[in-house]
Each structure stands twice: as C-alpha cells, then as structure tokens.
Design a protein around this motif. Structure first.
Motif, PDB file in Angstrom:
ATOM      1  N   LYS A 343      19.472-136.984  36.347  1.00  0.00           N
ATOM      2  CA  LYS A 343      19.391-136.894  34.890  1.00  0.00           C
ATOM      3  C   LYS A 343      19.475-135.440  34.440  1.00  0.00           C
ATOM      4  CE  LYS A 343      16.762-141.123  34.047  1.00  0.00           C
ATOM      5  NZ  LYS A 343      15.559-141.700  33.392  1.00  0.00           N
ATOM      6  N   LEU A 364      25.461-141.015  28.404  1.00  0.00           N
ATOM      7  CA  LEU A 364      26.280-139.910  28.884  1.00  0.00           C
ATOM      8  C   LEU A 364      27.745-140.129  28.524  1.00  0.00           C
ATOM      9  CD1 LEU A 364      24.819-139.294  32.479  1.00  0.00           C
ATOM     10  CD2 LEU A 364      24.409-137.956  30.401  1.00  0.00           C
ATOM     11  N   ARG A 368      31.678-138.152  33.483  1.00  0.00           N
ATOM     12  CA  ARG A 368      30.350-137.584  33.561  1.00  0.00           C
ATOM     13  C   ARG A 368      30.432-136.061  33.397  1.00  0.00           C
ATOM     14  NH1 ARG A 368      25.166-138.541  35.854  1.00  0.00           N
ATOM     15  NH2 ARG A 368      24.272-136.621  36.746  1.00  0.00           N
ATOM     16  N   THR A 392      32.611-134.448  26.364  1.00  0.00           N
ATOM     17  CA  THR A 392      32.086-134.131  27.688  1.00  0.00           C
ATOM     18  C   THR A 392      31.835-132.629  27.817  1.00  0.00           C
ATOM     19  OG1 THR A 392      33.182-136.029  28.727  1.00  0.00           O
ATOM     20  CG2 THR A 392      32.621-134.173  30.144  1.00  0.00           C
TER      21      THR A 392
END
Length: 796
Positions: A343, A364, A368, A392
């Motif tokens: 996390k 998210l 990623r 992102t």
C-alpha cells in the motif's frame, strides 16, 4: 486499575527479555589480531591521503584506487607494487575560487576522487570533487600506464561538491546512475541517470528529504520473468522522515528503486522518474530505540536473481555513549513485493495547518503507479513510460512513499554489536567440507578493525577481528576479490587474505574457531585452508561449523611444567595467553582454584601476579582455559609452572651485582670463569629488590659522608664550633691571627680577599657586633670580633 507493582514486574520482564535477546547475539570476536601480527600488505602514496574509492579490473589484474588528487593502478595480487599512477590536481584558479567561498584551502579545496567505473575494456570513467566544482573525466590504461584523456565534463549530480558527503553510483549498459547533489550547498539532492534520455528525481521533500546516499546496484529482474518485468536499479539511503510526528527531525533508512527502461512522462513528470518508489528499511534491536541508520550495503548476487540478498550495516542514532551497530539481510523478492503489491502513503491536511501521512485506502489508477512497463501494460497499448496516463503519473508524483516497511529475512538483525561503530561490509559465500554454503561477512569498524563473522542457523559467530591500520581510523571502503580483502582509509590501502589458518595452533583451536575457510588436517597435524573441491581429502579433515564439535581431535601429550625459582619477597609474574576471547581462564594451585582468600594474587588477561612471595607460595600453578560451545565445555591446559624456593645467597649476589661489586671467581677444571647468574635472574627487578638495594646504597653513602666529615675535622678544614654562619668562635684573643683587615684601596685586590669574622667572648658573655681600629683608648671591649680577609686557602 493496575498497581505500581504490576508495572514494575512488567518492566522487569521486558528488561530480562531484552537482555536475553542481546546475549543470544554474541558480539565478542573469538580472536583478536593486533596490528603487529596482522601480516597484511599495505600501500600508501607519498603525501597522498583519503583512499576512498576502488575499482577492481580483473581483466587487467589491477586494483584501481582513487585518492586525493591521485589515482593508482596496483597489482591486484600484491598491492605494494604500484604499476602506474596519475595525478589529478586542482588548478590554482579553482583553489582560489573555492577558498573565496569560505572553504579550507588544504582540506576542502582539493580534488577527491569519489567515483570510478569501467565503461568498456579500455575506458574508465572517474569523477572528483575538484575544489567544490565536481568534474568528471575519462581514463585509460595502456602499455602499463594510466592516462587521463582530458575530456572533462560537468560532474554535478554525479559527484558531491563536499568531499565528505556520501554519494553512490553504478554503471549499467554505459548509462551512469548516480545519487548526489546538484548545488554547492548540497541542498538539492538528486538521483540522476546520465544517458541519451536523462532522468532525475523531483525536488520535493516527499521524494528526497535531506538524504544521505549510501549504495546503488542493479538487479536483473527481467530474467525469467513471467510478467515481462524490467530490470531495476536499487538505491539505499537515509533521510529525514516525513511520515512521523516528532519533536525533532527523525532520520530513517530507505530503499528506493527505478526501472531501467523508464523514459519519463509525456506531460507530467517530463524528464523525471515515473517509476521512483521508496520504502522504509527496518533493522531494530531488542531494546526500544530510535531507528537505526544505514551506513553501507553489499549485494550477494546469485545466478537466479530471486535468491540475491542485500546485506546492510546500521548504526544507532542515539546520542548516548552506549553506541551500537547492527547487520541485517534483506531478500530481493521481499523488497520487490513491497513495491509491487504494498500500500501507499498519502498526505492529508489536519485542522488546516498540519500535514499527516496516512495509509492510502482509495482506488489505485491503472496501470499501477510506479510499476515498470510489463506484459499487462503492453496488452493495454502502453509500450513505454511516455504512454502512461496522467492519472497514474500524478499519483506517483505526490505519493512515492510505501506504507509497508521492508523487514529483514530473519525478522531481526543477524549481528548486534556494542562499542566502536561498524562502517563498511562485504560478504563472501564459502562452500565447506559438508557441501553446504555459508555467507561470511567482513565488516569494517570506525577504529580500523575488520571483523569476520558468519551466521550458523540464527547464531552469529564472530570468528576474529584484525586491526588493519596502526592508528584508530575509520575504514572507508571494502572490496572482495578471489579470497583477498582490500580496505581503504584516510592513510592508505591494505590487502589481507580472507583466512589465515596458521593462526590456529592446535586442533581444538582450529575446530572451535568454526572458520569456514579452515579445517584441521589430521595427517599433517596443522590447521590448513579448505581445498577448493570439498571431496579432496575430506576424510582427513576435521571441521564442525554449526556445532563446534571438537571431540574428534586427537589427544595431545601432557604439558611439561616450567620450573621457576621462588625468590622470597619478590613479585612473580606467571604468563598465560588464552587462544580465545570467549574462553574462561582458570588458575589452580595445589588443589585449590585461585584467587582464594588471599589478597596477594592479581589475575589479569595474560597471566597472574604474585605479590611478596613467601615460602607458602611454592608449588605448582596450572593455567587452563574453558571454552563452551553448544553446551559442551572444552578444557585446555595453557601453562604449568613449578615455583621452587631459591637460596638466600643468590639474593646477596644479586645485590652485589646491582651495586657494581665484582662477582666471585670460581676455579674449575677448565680454568677461571665468572660465576653464572641464577636461572631466575631477570633484568627487570621487583620493587622489593630495588628497595633493598636502595637501603644498602644509602647506608654506604652515609658511611662515606661520615668518613669525609671526620677527615675534614682532623685536617682542621672544619671547626667543631660555629658562630654566626661562617664566623668561628675562639677561646682567647691570643689565638687571633696577627694580620688584620686593611683596606688597600684596590678593589680588585680587596675582592680577592676572603673575609672571616673571628670573635672573642669575655666573661660578660656578650658578643661584639663590630670592631674599630679607632676605638676609644679608654674603652676595653669585653667581646672582640675581628674581621679578616684570608688570601690563602690553607688558612681555612
């Protein structure tokens, strides 16, 4: 409500647990090798200091060493042989410019070589501080000579301005990755890639907050990766934490990583890292304390990168005198797991003023944030970082910190040590006689020692410590190559083998050392280096690393006692040198252990001291050592002494010899010879013997003074009666010499005459104070003092 007794008991339990945890991790080296016995090879250039950078060129057989304003090419097999050197001095103009900015001309305003890397077979890349103006250049080695190319480049971001500021760098596919500073004050830290597409970190405290860079290396995570992942560059550093509320700045240790294929963002994070992530490194002892600070890292590479391990040295940041150090090991896969699945932390504003960092529990973005371009991203049409969506990129720009900390492999430090701090380390993997492989750590200290340690199933064993430098100076760099260890400090470079099995004198000493490099060779009866192939002579070797089992060692012959003479009243020292710092030394005297209730014995590390020896102290003294390994006690006899009373005549002869009196001459069949000294005679006398000699000397001196006094009285040089200092008392005026004092008028003559006061005492008993030739004729003085000058010493 809990009573105070409950908290006291709880605190006591905690202290016991902490104490047990500390004691379970031994921090005492079994053997200590002093500087005089280290048998190392050294190198030092004339007038050159600060040997802090090393590059091993195995292809050239060189150890390239960077120092202050000099680079040396040393023979890698014998560093005392310097094959070539090149000077890289600061120009006078640069030195004046540096001095004008308030820096010391002889310390700061020099060129410290802080970076050395191999670019290809013929070219090396090097950078130096260059009087607070970092500069880089290319260097070659040809025809046995080092040569600077003179193609100087700006070294900002590659090499620090301050020669004493930490930095790190690595060369990968001719791209330089460096972590340093971009400005003179060191207030703009940066992690930089110098390549056709250069990238750097963002100037935000959430990215880098006053960091101290330590180490950087590459992990080829693209190999055998089912996800099609990219290679990573890992960097280790410490910095001020932004995630903790603390009354002062709290320093924490970090590990960060970037992807080699990172090309930055299209609009957001242009020319900046899009894959920069960092996490806290945890390495804490059993006692509650401030986080330990990382000092150095070494990667033990494996053919399969997932089995690679990072070993790191940490030191306490407490200001107390009880300083401590730790060594922790981290699995590469554990670090990668924190970055790929952990996390994130995010900052939130509390009460419109304070900023808190908390765990991010929201959704998210996809892909990623911080992830490298992999098969999943490529399937979505994202082939490079330039194609990443702004959502992102904005997320990773504001939240590069992970919530989870990276824990060590064992959950606790491999090594905990109090005392002088650890500074650098390297790790070697050794395959032993049973076919197993063990990591052996070589750890440098701040006072010039290197400690060799190995972990056996959770038990850390420090085999030995060797003092490499005569002065207590910090070890600044360590390198390991083909069973040779190279260390650099401010004063020079040292080369030592990873093992010296000849230091173990017996089978018991060899086996209990638990040195993976050494084993007891039964046929040759010596401790020797383990063969390269474990099968070679395996049956003839005795080695027990995990258990330290020395029961297979052959029985040794009994030790013969050493006969010594007991001199009454003397202090007697009986030496005994244990082979291990972990062994307990015991002394035995006719059936009893020392010290028993007598205050005349002092037992110290290297023996025993017997005060004021008496007849009752005669007998046999036995020194033994007991070393415990895995619950077994191993006893070894180190020394046996037989003290026998010596004749008192010998003491007299000794006093005569000390006073310079010739010894007696004895006639034998072979002629005349000087009487021999007794076997117990030593040039270093005891304090009692010196006192006896002093008394005899004082007595003889007194006799001589008395004889001198009598002789002077007999010759009349000294009168038995004294009056007023040098005045002599006489009984009658008739005894006065006729020649009285007369003033000649010549000062030279008068000054050569010696004045003497002669006094006549009458019945009045009063002493006259003066006498004048012109006294009244009617006055008859009862006391007469005559002052005369004596020109002849015979008159005294």
């Amino acid at each position: 409500m809990y009573s105070p007794l409950f908290f006291i008991v709880l605190h006591g339990i905690f202290l016991v647990c902490a104490s047990n945890a500390w004691s379970s991790l031994k921090s005492i080296p079994r053997k200590t090798i002093q500087y005089e016995d280290n048998n190392v090879i050294t190198f030092k250039g004339e007038g050159v200091w600060n040997y802090s950078t090393m590059l091993i060129r195995e292809d050239l057989g060189l150890l390239v060493v960077g120092a202050r304003e000099a680079v040396y090419a040393l023979d890698i097999k014998d560093i005392s042989v310097a094959k070539s050197e090149v000077l890289w001095k600061v120009t006078e103009e640069k030195q004046k410019e540096c001095t004008s900015k308030g820096k010391h001309p002889d310390i700061d305003c020099r060129n410290y070589v802080r970076m050395l890397h191999q670019m290809n077979d013929s070219v090396m890349y090097m950078c130096g501080t260059n009087a607070f103006s970092p500069t880089c250049d290319y260097m070659t080695f040809g025809d046995g000579q080092l040569k600077l190319e003179g193609k100087q480049e700006d070294g900002r971001g590659k090499c620090p301005f301050d020669p004493f500021q930490r930095s790190s760098s690595v060369m990968a596919d001719q791209d330089l990755y460096s972590a340093s500073s971009l400005n003179f004050l060191g207030s703009e830290p940066v992690i930089l890639r110098t390549s056709p597409i250069s990238l750097r970190t963002v100037f935000k405290s959430s990215w880098l907050n006053e960091p101290n860079f330590v180490y950087m290396d590459v992990v080829p995570e693209s190999e055998d990766s089912p996800e099609g992942d990219d290679d990573k560059v890992y960097m280790f550093f410490s910095e001020n934490a932004v995630e903790y509320d603390f009354y002062n700045k709290l320093v924490v240790s970090r590990v960060a990583r970037v992807c080699k294929g990172d090309m930055g963002g299209q609009r957001t994070l242009q020319r900046k890292w899009t894959s920069f992530l960092k996490a806290r490194l945890d390495c804490s002892g059993p006692e509650p304390s401030l986080p330990y600070i990382i000092q150095d890292v070494f990667q033990v590479r494996h053919k399969k990168w997932r089995k690679s391990v990072f070993y790191a040295v940490f030191t306490s940041q407490s200001s107390s005198t009880d300083r401590s150090s730790a060594v922790c090991a981290y699995d590469v896969t554990d670090i990668s797991e924190v970055f790929s699945r952990g996390k994130f932390k995010t900052e939130v504003t509390v009460e419109m003023s304070d900023v808190k960092w908390v765990t991010y529990n929201g959704e998210l973005p996809v892909p990623r944030p911080g992830a490298c371009i992999n098969n999943a991203a490529r399937s979505a049409g994202i082939m490079r970082s330039l194609d990443l969506p702004d959502k992102t990129l904005q997320f990773i720009r504001d939240r590069p910190l992970m919530d989870d900390a990276v824990r060590p492999i064992t959950g606790k430090p491999l090594l905990l040590k109090r005392g002088p701090l650890l500074t650098r380390l390297v790790v070697d993997h050794v395959t032993v006689s049973d076919g197993q492989s063990y990591p052996v750590m070589f750890v440098g200290t701040e006072n010039g020692y290197v400690q060799k340690a190995v972990n056996y199933d959770g038990e850390m064993h420090i085999i030995e410590e060797v003092k490499l430098f005569q002065n207590a100076e910090s070890i600044d760099v360590l390198r390991l190559h083909q069973n040779q260890l190279y260390a650099g400090s401010a004063s020079g470079v040292v080369q030592m083998p990873v093992s010296n099995c000849s230091r173990y004198s017996s089978c018991l000493d060899c086996v209990l050392a638990r040195d993976p490099y050494c084993a007891w060779d039964v046929p040759s009866q010596r401790c020797s280096r383990l063969p390269t192939s474990p099968e070679d002579g395996k049956s003839n070797l005795i080695q027990s690393l995990k258990d330290g089992d020395a029961t297979r060692c052959p029985t040794t012959a009994p030790m013969e006692p050493k006969i010594l003479s007991l001199v009454l009243g003397n202090n007697i020292r009986l030496p005994c040198y244990p082979e291990s710092n972990l062994a307990q030394v015991n002394w035995n005297f006719p059936g009893e252990s020392l010290p028993y209730p007598k205050k005349k014995y002092i037992i110290y590390n290297d023996g025993i001291l017997l005060y004021n020896a008496s007849v009752s102290d005669a007998g046999r003294y036995t020194c033994t050592s007991v070393e415990q390994v895995k619950g077994r006690d191993y006893t070894q006899t180190l020394a046996i002494y037989d003290l026998r009373e010596q004749s008192a005549v010998v003491v007299t002869d000794k006093i005569k010899t000390t006073l310079g009196i010739l010894p007696e001459i004895h006639t034998t069949s072979s002629g005349l010879h000087k009487s021999e000294e007794p076997p117990w005679y030593s040039k270093t006398q005891s304090s009692e013997s010196k006192w006896i000699v002093m008394q005899v000397a004082l007595a003889m001196l007194s006799v001589m003074m008395a004889c001198l006094l009598i002789w002077n009285l007999y010759m009349g040089h000294i009168s038995p009666f004294m009056c007023c200092g040098r005045r002599q008392l006489i009984k009658s005026p008739r005894s006065l010499p006729e020649r009285e004092y007369m003033h000649t008028g010549n000062d030279a003559v008068d000054s050569k005459q010696h004045m003497v006061s002669l006094c006549v005492t009458t019945n009045s008993g009063l002493e006259a104070t003066s006498f004048h030739r012109n006294a009244n004729k009617g006055d008859t003085p009862t006391d007469v003092c005559v002052f005369k000058y004596i020109t002849d010493e015979s008159e005294i």
